[in-house]
Design a protein around this motif. Structure first.
Motif, mmCIF file in Angstrom:
data_model
loop_
_atom_site.group_PDB
_atom_site.id
_atom_site.type_symbol
_atom_site.label_atom_id
_atom_site.label_comp_id
_atom_site.label_asym_id
_atom_site.label_seq_id
_atom_site.Cartn_x
_atom_site.Cartn_y
_atom_site.Cartn_z
ATOM 1 N N GLN A 93 0.844 -1.197 0.000
ATOM 2 C CA GLN A 93 0.000 0.000 0.000
ATOM 3 C C GLN A 93 0.882 1.251 0.000
ATOM 4 O O GLN A 93 2.090 1.164 0.088
ATOM 5 N N GLY A 94 0.252 2.388 -0.089
ATOM 6 C CA GLY A 94 0.996 3.646 0.043
ATOM 7 C C GLY A 94 1.375 4.283 -1.285
ATOM 8 O O GLY A 94 1.937 5.379 -1.317
ATOM 9 N N GLY A 95 1.091 3.630 -2.394
ATOM 10 C CA GLY A 95 1.403 4.218 -3.696
ATOM 11 C C GLY A 95 2.890 4.171 -4.008
ATOM 12 O O GLY A 95 3.718 3.853 -3.148
ATOM 13 N N ALA A 96 3.211 4.525 -5.239
ATOM 14 C CA ALA A 96 4.615 4.563 -5.654
ATOM 15 C C ALA A 96 5.388 5.541 -4.776
ATOM 16 O O ALA A 96 6.564 5.328 -4.466
ATOM 17 N N SER A 97 4.729 6.605 -4.335
ATOM 18 C CA SER A 97 5.417 7.639 -3.538
ATOM 19 C C SER A 97 5.968 7.081 -2.230
ATOM 20 O O SER A 97 6.992 7.569 -1.739
ATOM 21 N N THR A 98 5.306 6.102 -1.652
ATOM 22 C CA THR A 98 5.827 5.491 -0.426
ATOM 23 C C THR A 98 7.106 4.705 -0.732
ATOM 24 O O THR A 98 8.020 4.631 0.094
ATOM 25 N N GLN A 99 7.182 4.164 -1.940
ATOM 26 C CA GLN A 99 8.387 3.423 -2.319
ATOM 27 C C GLN A 99 9.596 4.358 -2.488
ATOM 28 O O GLN A 99 10.729 3.905 -2.429
ATOM 29 N N PHE A 100 9.352 5.661 -2.698
ATOM 30 C CA PHE A 100 10.480 6.600 -2.775
ATOM 31 C C PHE A 100 11.302 6.519 -1.487
ATOM 32 O O PHE A 100 12.527 6.669 -1.506
ATOM 33 N N ALA A 101 10.601 6.302 -0.347
ATOM 34 C CA ALA A 101 11.301 6.148 0.939
ATOM 35 C C ALA A 101 11.725 4.694 1.160
ATOM 36 O O ALA A 101 12.803 4.422 1.704
ATOM 37 N N ALA A 102 10.890 3.769 0.735
ATOM 38 C CA ALA A 102 11.179 2.346 0.985
ATOM 39 C C ALA A 102 12.440 1.884 0.241
ATOM 40 O O ALA A 102 13.197 1.055 0.749
ATOM 41 N N VAL A 103 12.672 2.442 -0.948
ATOM 42 C CA VAL A 103 13.831 2.010 -1.744
ATOM 43 C C VAL A 103 15.147 2.205 -0.970
ATOM 44 O O VAL A 103 15.874 1.239 -0.734
ATOM 45 N N PRO A 104 15.453 3.443 -0.524
ATOM 46 C CA PRO A 104 16.703 3.568 0.249
ATOM 47 C C PRO A 104 16.671 2.783 1.565
ATOM 48 O O PRO A 104 17.696 2.201 1.949
ATOM 49 N N LEU A 105 15.542 2.768 2.245
ATOM 50 C CA LEU A 105 15.481 2.051 3.523
ATOM 51 C C LEU A 105 15.811 0.569 3.361
ATOM 52 O O LEU A 105 16.405 -0.047 4.233
ATOM 53 N N ASN A 106 15.435 -0.002 2.237
ATOM 54 C CA ASN A 106 15.664 -1.428 2.029
ATOM 55 C C ASN A 106 17.003 -1.748 1.389
ATOM 56 O O ASN A 106 17.500 -2.855 1.511
ATOM 57 N N LEU A 107 17.556 -0.773 0.659
ATOM 58 C CA LEU A 107 18.705 -1.123 -0.187
ATOM 59 C C LEU A 107 20.024 -0.431 0.139
ATOM 60 O O LEU A 107 21.094 -0.951 -0.195
ATOM 61 N N ILE A 108 19.964 0.746 0.764
ATOM 62 C CA ILE A 108 21.197 1.527 0.834
ATOM 63 C C ILE A 108 22.218 0.901 1.782
ATOM 64 O O ILE A 108 23.410 1.211 1.729
ATOM 65 N N GLY A 109 21.737 -0.030 2.606
ATOM 66 C CA GLY A 109 22.644 -0.745 3.499
ATOM 67 C C GLY A 109 23.694 -1.567 2.755
ATOM 68 O O GLY A 109 24.680 -2.021 3.344
ATOM 69 N N ARG A 110 23.504 -1.756 1.447
ATOM 70 C CA ARG A 110 24.485 -2.522 0.664
ATOM 71 C C ARG A 110 25.852 -1.864 0.719
ATOM 72 O O ARG A 110 26.847 -2.507 0.987
ATOM 73 N N THR A 111 25.883 -0.541 0.421
ATOM 74 C CA THR A 111 27.177 0.162 0.388
ATOM 75 C C THR A 111 27.121 1.517 1.086
ATOM 76 O O THR A 111 28.152 2.150 1.290
ATOM 77 N N GLY A 112 25.921 1.993 1.401
ATOM 78 C CA GLY A 112 25.785 3.298 2.047
ATOM 79 C C GLY A 112 25.592 4.457 1.084
ATOM 80 O O GLY A 112 25.446 5.594 1.497
ATOM 81 N N LYS A 113 25.610 4.173 -0.232
ATOM 82 C CA LYS A 113 25.454 5.238 -1.232
ATOM 83 C C LYS A 113 24.494 4.790 -2.329
ATOM 84 O O LYS A 113 24.316 3.591 -2.528
ATOM 85 N N ALA A 114 23.956 5.764 -3.062
ATOM 86 C CA ALA A 114 23.124 5.392 -4.210
ATOM 87 C C ALA A 114 23.135 6.479 -5.274
ATOM 88 O O ALA A 114 23.380 7.649 -4.970
ATOM 89 N N ASP A 115 22.867 6.070 -6.522
ATOM 90 C CA ASP A 115 22.813 6.993 -7.660
ATOM 91 C C ASP A 115 21.370 7.152 -8.140
ATOM 92 O O ASP A 115 20.609 6.172 -8.159
ATOM 93 N N TYR A 116 21.042 8.370 -8.551
ATOM 94 C CA TYR A 116 19.712 8.638 -9.106
ATOM 95 C C TYR A 116 19.834 9.311 -10.463
ATOM 96 O O TYR A 116 20.716 10.151 -10.673
#
Ligand SMILES: *Cc1c(COP(=O)(O)O)cnc(C)c1O
Length: 363
Positions: free
Chosen positions: A73-96
């Protein structure tokens, strides 16, 4: 009852056979004695509905075994927050890559949360009239992921290729192009989409995530954003958006009935070609998007005259062609021609455009 041709960017048209089927099952689903709206999500009847929906989506999109399918639930906009919360732990950085408003919002959300994120390419300078060029050497090798928006709903642009990010997982917002054509899921780490453009009524958000990427979640993240927790609970950690998932299942049935995503793509290409060929054949309307970045789902055009641009959607609506006003950040017109828009709807639009141009000279 007169149904109109609804060119809304979202929520948008659903296929008529889907609406009819949902109507026929409204009072009583199967022999359950109740509507799907009234059903416990823990009941065997509902468990079959959600399991079948997932199985059909897997078939349609050819989703590999090592990917989880989540109905959230929460729409695509909620995934804007979920993406880093779930993935950035891999290396601590991300590209957009910022190719429009939604990818800009996704980038800002990650920044707001204090993460080390970088915009590696944007087409902001040209008011997002194209997909920025992305080559492998632009990707930070130590990024946890690269985030893109595959189809830019507001500007009417789409990637004509899948960026090569090497070993860095590619995360794509596909809200406005999901199940419009076949896509090689294995090229992506994560695909997510709000349902209300091409898949179902508002309320359900699809996340397709490669299993090995479920190990990097921030332990402090809210449970409702936690893909791993949701995967472990079959999208039923809490009450899922039951009815929207049911309608999504009907949409998948409809796609299978017409021949799957190859057939869907053929239909969509034919509709988009009709409109773009007309736009390219005249000079009353201007299509602002660069040709190699054109979206098959959202077609934007302007007349270059603000008064006439205002008049167009009003007169079109009176003729049964509704929701053609462009997004406020672009102006002009936008025709969203998702899966459910019939070819006849686009034919009617082109006929109207010709008539309108003849009746409203610019000079
Ligand atoms: C509509 C849209 C969104 C926002 O979706 P919500 O479900 O309203 O949060 C995000 N990205 C894209 C590409 C969209 O088209």
């Amino acid at each position: 009852m007169n149904r109109v041709y609804n060119f809304s960017a979202g929520p948008s048209m659903l296929p008529v056979p889907v609406l009819e089927k949902a109507a026929s099952e409204m009072m009583c689903y199967g022999d359950s004695g109740m509507s799907v709206m009234e059903m416990s999500h823990r009941s065997p009847v509902y468990e079959k509905i959600i399991a079948d929906a997932e199985a059909k989506l897997r078939e349609i999109m050819n989703i590999p075994e090592n990917y989880k399918v989540l109905f959230l639930q929460g729409g695509a906009s909620t995934q804007f927050a979920a993406v880093p919360l779930n993935l950035i732990g891999r290396t601590g950085k991300a590209d957009y890559i910022v190719s429009g408003q939604f990818s800009g919002k996704a980038f800002k959300e990650a920044q707001k949360m204090g993460y080390d994120v970088k915009c590696i390419a944007t087409s902001k300078d040209t008011n997002f009239d194209r997909i920025p060029v992305v080559t492998k050497d632009m990707i930070s090798p130590d990024a946890s992921y690269v985030h893109i928006c595959f189809n830019n709903t507001i500007y009417g642009t789409k990637y004509s290729y899948i960026p090569d990010t090497g070993d860095v997982p590619l995360v794509a917002d596909m809200s406005s192009c999901i199940i419009s054509e076949p896509v090689d899921v294995s090229k992506f780490g994560v695909i997510y989409a709000g349902a209300q453009k091409n898949m179902a009524p508002a309320g359900v958000t699809l996340v397709i995530v490669r299993e090995d990427l479920l190990e990097y979640g921030d332990p402090k993240m809210p449970s409702m954003l936690d893909w791993k927790l949701m995967a472990e609970n079959g999208s039923m950690y809490n009450t899922p958006p039951c009815y929207s998932i049911y309608v999504a299942g009907l949409v998948y049935d409809w796609i299978l009935s017409i021949g799957g995503l190859d057939a869907m793509k053929e239909r969509n290409e034919k509709k988009a070609a009709l409109l773009y060929d007309y736009l390219d054949s005249q000079d009353y309307y201007i299509a602002p998007v660069q040709k190699d970045s054109r979206s098959m789902m959202n077609v934007t055009f302007v007349t270059g005259n603000e008064e006439i641009d205002k008049k167009f959607p009003k007169e079109a609506a009176a003729a049964g062609l509704v929701n053609l006003k462009g997004h406020r950040s672009v102006g002009g017109m936008r025709a969203s021609i998702y899966n459910a828009m019939p070819y006849e709807g686009v034919e009617a639009l082109v006929a109207f455009m010709k008539k309108f141009a003849a009746e409203n000279p610019k000079a």
